[in-house]
Design a protein around this motif. Structure first.
Motif, PDB file in Angstrom:
ATOM      1  N   MET A   1     104.150  31.407  55.893  1.00 61.75           N
ATOM      2  CA  MET A   1     104.460  32.716  55.349  1.00 61.75           C
ATOM      3  C   MET A   1     103.164  33.486  55.133  1.00 61.75           C
ATOM      4  N   LYS A   2     103.215  34.780  55.412  1.00 69.93           N
ATOM      5  CA  LYS A   2     102.049  35.634  55.228  1.00 69.93           C
ATOM      6  C   LYS A   2     102.233  36.492  53.987  1.00 69.93           C
ATOM      7  N   VAL A   3     101.161  36.603  53.216  1.00 72.44           N
ATOM      8  CA  VAL A   3     101.194  37.363  51.964  1.00 72.44           C
ATOM      9  C   VAL A   3     100.021  38.324  51.955  1.00 72.44           C
ATOM     10  N   SER A   4     100.318  39.614  51.745  1.00 73.59           N
ATOM     11  CA  SER A   4      99.285  40.657  51.726  1.00 73.59           C
ATOM     12  C   SER A   4      98.703  40.773  50.327  1.00 73.59           C
ATOM     13  N   LEU A   5      97.387  40.690  50.240  1.00 75.93           N
ATOM     14  CA  LEU A   5      96.714  40.822  48.957  1.00 75.93           C
ATOM     15  C   LEU A   5      96.874  42.240  48.412  1.00 75.93           C
ATOM     16  N   GLU A   6      96.843  43.235  49.289  1.00 79.44           N
ATOM     17  CA  GLU A   6      97.025  44.625  48.859  1.00 79.44           C
ATOM     18  C   GLU A   6      98.433  44.834  48.302  1.00 79.44           C
ATOM     19  N   TRP A   7      99.431  44.192  48.906  1.00 78.13           N
ATOM     20  CA  TRP A   7     100.811  44.277  48.437  1.00 78.13           C
ATOM     21  C   TRP A   7     100.957  43.601  47.074  1.00 78.13           C
ATOM     22  N   LEU A   8     100.290  42.439  46.890  1.00 78.44           N
ATOM     23  CA  LEU A   8     100.358  41.735  45.618  1.00 78.44           C
ATOM     24  C   LEU A   8      99.870  42.602  44.458  1.00 78.44           C
ATOM     25  N   ARG A   9      98.900  43.458  44.717  1.00 78.09           N
ATOM     26  CA  ARG A   9      98.333  44.280  43.647  1.00 78.09           C
ATOM     27  C   ARG A   9      99.328  45.305  43.122  1.00 78.09           C
ATOM     28  N   ASP A  10     100.456  45.509  43.808  1.00 77.84           N
ATOM     29  CA  ASP A  10     101.512  46.360  43.262  1.00 77.84           C
ATOM     30  C   ASP A  10     102.129  45.745  42.011  1.00 77.84           C
ATOM     31  N   TYR A  11     102.056  44.417  41.918  1.00 80.54           N
ATOM     32  CA  TYR A  11     102.773  43.720  40.854  1.00 80.54           C
ATOM     33  C   TYR A  11     101.862  43.044  39.837  1.00 80.54           C
ATOM     34  N   VAL A  12     100.592  42.880  40.143  1.00 81.41           N
ATOM     35  CA  VAL A  12      99.695  42.196  39.226  1.00 81.41           C
ATOM     36  C   VAL A  12      98.291  42.767  39.395  1.00 81.41           C
ATOM     37  N   ASP A  13      97.642  43.025  38.255  1.00 79.72           N
ATOM     38  CA  ASP A  13      96.259  43.515  38.271  1.00 79.72           C
ATOM     39  C   ASP A  13      95.331  42.305  38.270  1.00 79.72           C
ATOM     40  N   LEU A  14      94.870  41.954  39.438  1.00 78.04           N
ATOM     41  CA  LEU A  14      94.012  40.786  39.575  1.00 78.04           C
ATOM     42  C   LEU A  14      92.611  41.091  39.059  1.00 78.04           C
ATOM     43  N   PRO A  15      91.868  40.062  38.642  1.00 81.59           N
ATOM     44  CA  PRO A  15      90.491  40.291  38.181  1.00 81.59           C
ATOM     45  C   PRO A  15      89.669  41.040  39.218  1.00 81.59           C
ATOM     46  N   VAL A  16      88.831  41.960  38.752  1.00 87.78           N
ATOM     47  CA  VAL A  16      88.100  42.851  39.653  1.00 87.78           C
ATOM     48  C   VAL A  16      87.181  42.063  40.584  1.00 87.78           C
ATOM     49  N   ARG A  17      86.518  41.059  40.075  1.00 88.74           N
ATOM     50  CA  ARG A  17      85.542  40.322  40.881  1.00 88.74           C
ATOM     51  C   ARG A  17      86.155  39.158  41.660  1.00 88.74           C
ATOM     52  N   LEU A  18      87.461  39.057  41.643  1.00 82.97           N
ATOM     53  CA  LEU A  18      88.120  37.955  42.346  1.00 82.97           C
ATOM     54  C   LEU A  18      88.045  38.171  43.853  1.00 82.97           C
ATOM     55  N   THR A  19      87.470  37.221  44.569  1.00 85.37           N
ATOM     56  CA  THR A  19      87.385  37.306  46.030  1.00 85.37           C
ATOM     57  C   THR A  19      88.602  36.644  46.659  1.00 85.37           C
ATOM     58  N   PRO A  20      88.949  37.044  47.877  1.00 84.86           N
ATOM     59  CA  PRO A  20      90.065  36.369  48.558  1.00 84.86           C
ATOM     60  C   PRO A  20      89.849  34.865  48.683  1.00 84.86           C
ATOM     61  N   ALA A  21      88.621  34.442  48.906  1.00 83.41           N
ATOM     62  CA  ALA A  21      88.353  33.008  49.040  1.00 83.41           C
ATOM     63  C   ALA A  21      88.618  32.272  47.732  1.00 83.41           C
ATOM     64  N   GLN A  22      88.220  32.880  46.599  1.00 80.74           N
ATOM     65  CA  GLN A  22      88.466  32.242  45.305  1.00 80.74           C
ATOM     66  C   GLN A  22      89.955  32.212  44.999  1.00 80.74           C
ATOM     67  N   LEU A  23      90.647  33.308  45.324  1.00 79.80           N
ATOM     68  CA  LEU A  23      92.099  33.330  45.116  1.00 79.80           C
ATOM     69  C   LEU A  23      92.778  32.252  45.954  1.00 79.80           C
TER      70      LEU A  23
END
Length: 799
Positions: A1-23
């Motif tokens: 399954m593919k999940v868009s990080l930009e789409w996820l931000r519609d529902y949750v305010d992720l930490p500003v310095r969070l990188t895709p690799a760390q997530l």
């Protein structure tokens, strides 16, 4: 399954310095396995939006000379072969160095500055498929060639990077579907966002609810409860089936879904957002009421993929006149949305997972919808999915009106209740958590928590109550993963290394098998049951044997009490291809309903005495090579039913006379041979009970020097009665004179010139001294002594 990080931000305010690799790392360690991260913008490097400011045909060609505004890059001259290029278009321009995929090319093409018909061209105006964006725009009417794409609807300056223009500045997580199997709540972006909110301790934005909808009672009939838990229908009027907005098409394309039209894209968008599939019908093509039922005899269904299926017994969605769709799998072609559709009938349902799974397998169609339904979706999820659909429709087409809604519930998902003791969790995790810490972690996941002394009474949310959370061990896992598996301190276990006495019995069977294989026998493996006729022929009482409850055949219902019957069957199978051979097997037998370990072997050939000698030699070698205490031959006592003439093998400890019966060496009797279908040759078999083969308690190794002087030997052939045993001959000859180093059996002969009941026995005697060489006279003296011994003790005279 593919999940868009930009789409996820519609529902949750992720930490500003969070990188895709760390997530990716955090999500993998706590929830699901993220296999990789894809950055869609990387596929679009060197591509930008350009505006055609001038276009004219090149004389005597089909090519068009264009000048395009590329913003900061200035104005470039590009030769284009597309027929639909015109002044004022916004187009995709591939600059020199960009990589594109021309139609029919096996490999990507790197764009370069070239001359075409003598005209300089500084780039390529691209069609969608050339840049891998075919899923972003709906197919052209009739499926014809669309030429280059017109991006006039993108209100961005010329020269804007294409990835930015279409929203491809994103990171897409690729999640292993197998890790989602028991988590149906995660088959949508909102479910993944809920997990991230719990991991990073940030708020989760809830989905909108549908609000007060006009209730009607004629849209739906009573759905079959074995198919459907909940069935909703919502009708929308004044719709216009157009193209979905670019932002929606972009999100769908990034997760692998091709754009079709506005309302099909809306149902797909809601499914990828919430995990709840739905289906849109042309309301004017339906005859209410709609229901979920099993297909009837004679009914057929043409699915959207244009395959035709007969549907008796298939879970279906049907109106008053016809079958419309395969429930939970795929819609039908007859009632689908078209460009002429003005009213939409939206179906949202919660189907039974087992029913959808079987239907998908029967149709050979595994879809995004069936993949979700077969995992088990809670019926309450429909509320958030329907609310999101209505919100999107009203924002895109404000004039759309909801004219009717009906909700039929057979069975809502019940929230699971679990009680778990706090000490139980701490013991399992090897770390002490307070009740407050546990409660806070579980509440972040949506669980209701009530503490009673040292017990937590938990209520799981509906989205975790479809089989996911049900046991105290499940709660242990939830506490551990939110704490972070990599945050647990590694405590090496204490290991006390103690000397373990070496058991000589454990490797015994392996050494026996290795020796028998080295002796030229082929190892076989037969079933643990035996044919009843062979058991009867072998004289084995089947009333004392285990009987299989579900035997492979009526004659194979008894577990074997001996290895020999199955080996005799193996002889019958191999005798057609080989004149002379030997087989052996070691395995479990069940005499008297007690499991034992036996080893058995068979020798097949034409000369009975030769076969017996081989069998005796193998057994003698087995005792010597495997370091087993001696067995002695005994011709008395009862014989096994398969034996014709027996030389019983008995284990006899040196300190005790006699001993328990360890096995048998014998010719296979005619009754067993007939039962197995053996019509020619001779068969000699042996079987030993491994529990009676005792390894030597110690190894008494003794060193002896190699002879410094030559040895000599002589052969003697004597006529001896069959009752004379080689073991006795070997013992007496070996001990008659100290100069005898060894006595070897060379062979024996029965036949012409030999009386019945006797055979010609040939042995070789080897002589030597350590301090000098024997003289001929001394050697002759030993020979005379051996001859006299044989004549006196065994009545064996030289031939």
């Amino acid at each position: 399954m593919k999940v868009s990080l930009e789409w996820l931000r519609d529902y949750v305010d992720l930490p500003v310095r969070l990188t895709p690799a760390q997530l990716m790392h955090d999500l993998t360690l706590s929830t699901v396995e993220v296999e990789g991260i894809h950055h869609p913008a990387e596929d679009l490097q060197g591509l930008c939006v350009a505006e055609v400011v001038h276009a004219e045909l090149i004389p005597n060609t089909h090519l068009t000379l264009t000048r395009v505004d590329v913003g900061a890059y200035g104005t470039l001259q590009v030769v284009c072969g597309a027929a639909n290029v015109r002044t004022g278009m916004r187009v995709i321009l591939a600059l020199p160095g960009a990589s594109i995929h021309p139609k029919g090319a096996a490999e990507p093409l790197t764009v370069q500055r070239v001359k075409l018909r003598g005209v300089d061209s500084e780039g390529v105006l691209c069609a969608l498929d050339e840049v891998g964006l075919g899923a972003l725009f709906p197919p052209a009417p009739g499926g014809g060639q669309r030429g280059i794409v017109d991006l006039s609807g993108i209100n961005l300056p010329a020269g804007t990077a294409l990835a930015t223009a279409i929203g491809y500045d994103d990171a897409v997580l690729e999640i292993d579907n197998k890790s989602l199997t028991n988590r149906p709540d995660l088959w949508g972006h909102h479910g993944i966002a809920r997990e991230l909110a719990a991991i990073y301790r940030v708020p989760l934005k809830t989905l909108p609810l549908p609000g007060n909808l006009p209730q009607v009672s004629d849209l739906l009939g009573k759905p079959d409860a074995t198919i459907c838990n909940r069935f909703t229908a919502t009708v929308f009027d004044k719709v216009s089936v157009t193209t979905a907005p670019l932002w929606m098409r972009s999100r769908l394309a990034r997760v692998g879904q091709r754009s079709i039209d506005l309302f099909v894209d809306l149902t797909n968008y809601v499914m990828f957002a919430t995990g709840q599939p739905s289906h849109a019908y042309d309301a004017d093509e339906l005859s209410a009421p709609m229901t979920a039922r099993f297909g009837k005899q004679g009914e057929k269904l043409t699915l959207l993929d244009e395959t035709v299926h007969e549907v008796p017994g298939l879970p279906c969605i049907a109106d008053a006149n016809q079958v419309l769709a395969a429930a939970g799998v795929m819609g039908g072609a007859a009632s689908g949305v078209t460009a002429k559709t003005q009213r939409i009938f939206l179906e949202m349902a919660s189907f039974q997972p087992q029913v959808v799974r079987k239907s998908s397998q029967r149709l050979g169609a595994r879809t995004e919808a069936s993949s979700r339904f077969e995992k088990g979706i809670d019926s309450q999820r429909i509320d958030g999915a329907l609310g999101l659909f209505i919100e999107l429709v009203q924002s895109i087409q404000p004039g759309v009106v909801c004219s009717g809604h009906q909700d039929v519930i057979n069975r809502n998902t019940e929230c699971a209740h679990i009680s778990v003791q706090i000490p139980f969790i701490n013991r399992r995790l090897g770390k002490t958590f307070s009740a407050q810490e546990m409660s806070e972690s579980l509440q972040r996941l949506g669980l209701g928590v009530v503490q009673e002394v040292d017990t937590l009474h938990l209520t799981a949310p509906s989205w975790r109550s479809t089989g996911d959370l049900s046991l105290p061990a499940d709660i242990v896992e939830e506490v551990a993963r939110l704490h972070g598996y990599d945050n647990f301190r590694i405590v090496p276990p204490r290991i006390d290394l103690e000397r373990i006495p070496r058991s000589k019995r454990l490797p015994l069977e392996r050494r026996v098998r290795e020796f028998l294989a080295s002796a030229g026998l082929q190892e076989v493996f037969t079933y643990p049951w035996a044919n009843a006729p062979l058991l009867a022929a072998a004289g084995i009482d089947t009333s004392t044997l285990f009987e299989l409850e579900a035997p492979p055949g009526p004659e194979q219902r008894f577990l074997r009490a001996s290895l020999v019957p199955n080996l005799i069957e193996a002889v019958a199978l191999n005798q057609h291809n080989f004149e002379q051979f030997g087989l052996f097997e070691s395995g479990a037998v069940f005499p008297g309903k007690i499991e034992k370990r036996h080893v058995a072997g068979v020798f097949c050939g034409n000369d009975l005495h030769e076969l017996v000698a081989k069998a005796k030699g193998v057994i003698d070698g087995l005792l010597r090579k495997v370091h087993i205490s001696s067995l002695k031959q005994n011709t008395g006592g009862l014989l096994p039913g398969w034996a014709d003439a027996s030389a019983r093998l008995e284990y006899a400890p040196l300190s005790v006379e006699g001993g328990e019966v360890a096995g048998c060496l014998a010719r296979v009797g005619n009754r067993c041979r007939r039962a197995a279908g053996i019509k020619r040759g001779e068969v000699v078999a042996f079987e030993l009970d491994l529990s009676h083969l005792q390894p030597h308690t110690t190894r008494e190794n003794a060193w002896s020097a190699l002879p410094a002087h030559p040895e000599t030997s002589f052969d003697i052939t004597v006529l001896a009665a069959d009752e004379v045993h080689w073991a006795d001959v070997h013992h007496d000859v070996s001990t008659i004179d100290s100069r005898i180093r060894s006595v070897e059996w060379i062979g024996e002969y029965r036949g012409k010139g030999i009386e019945a009941g006797a055979r010609a026995l040939t042995l070789r005697v080897r002589l030597g001294l350590f301090d000098r060489t024997l003289t001929a006279e001394e050697s002759e003296g030993v020979r005379v002594g051996v001859t006299a011994l044989l004549a006196e003790r065994f009545k064996a005279h030289p031939r």
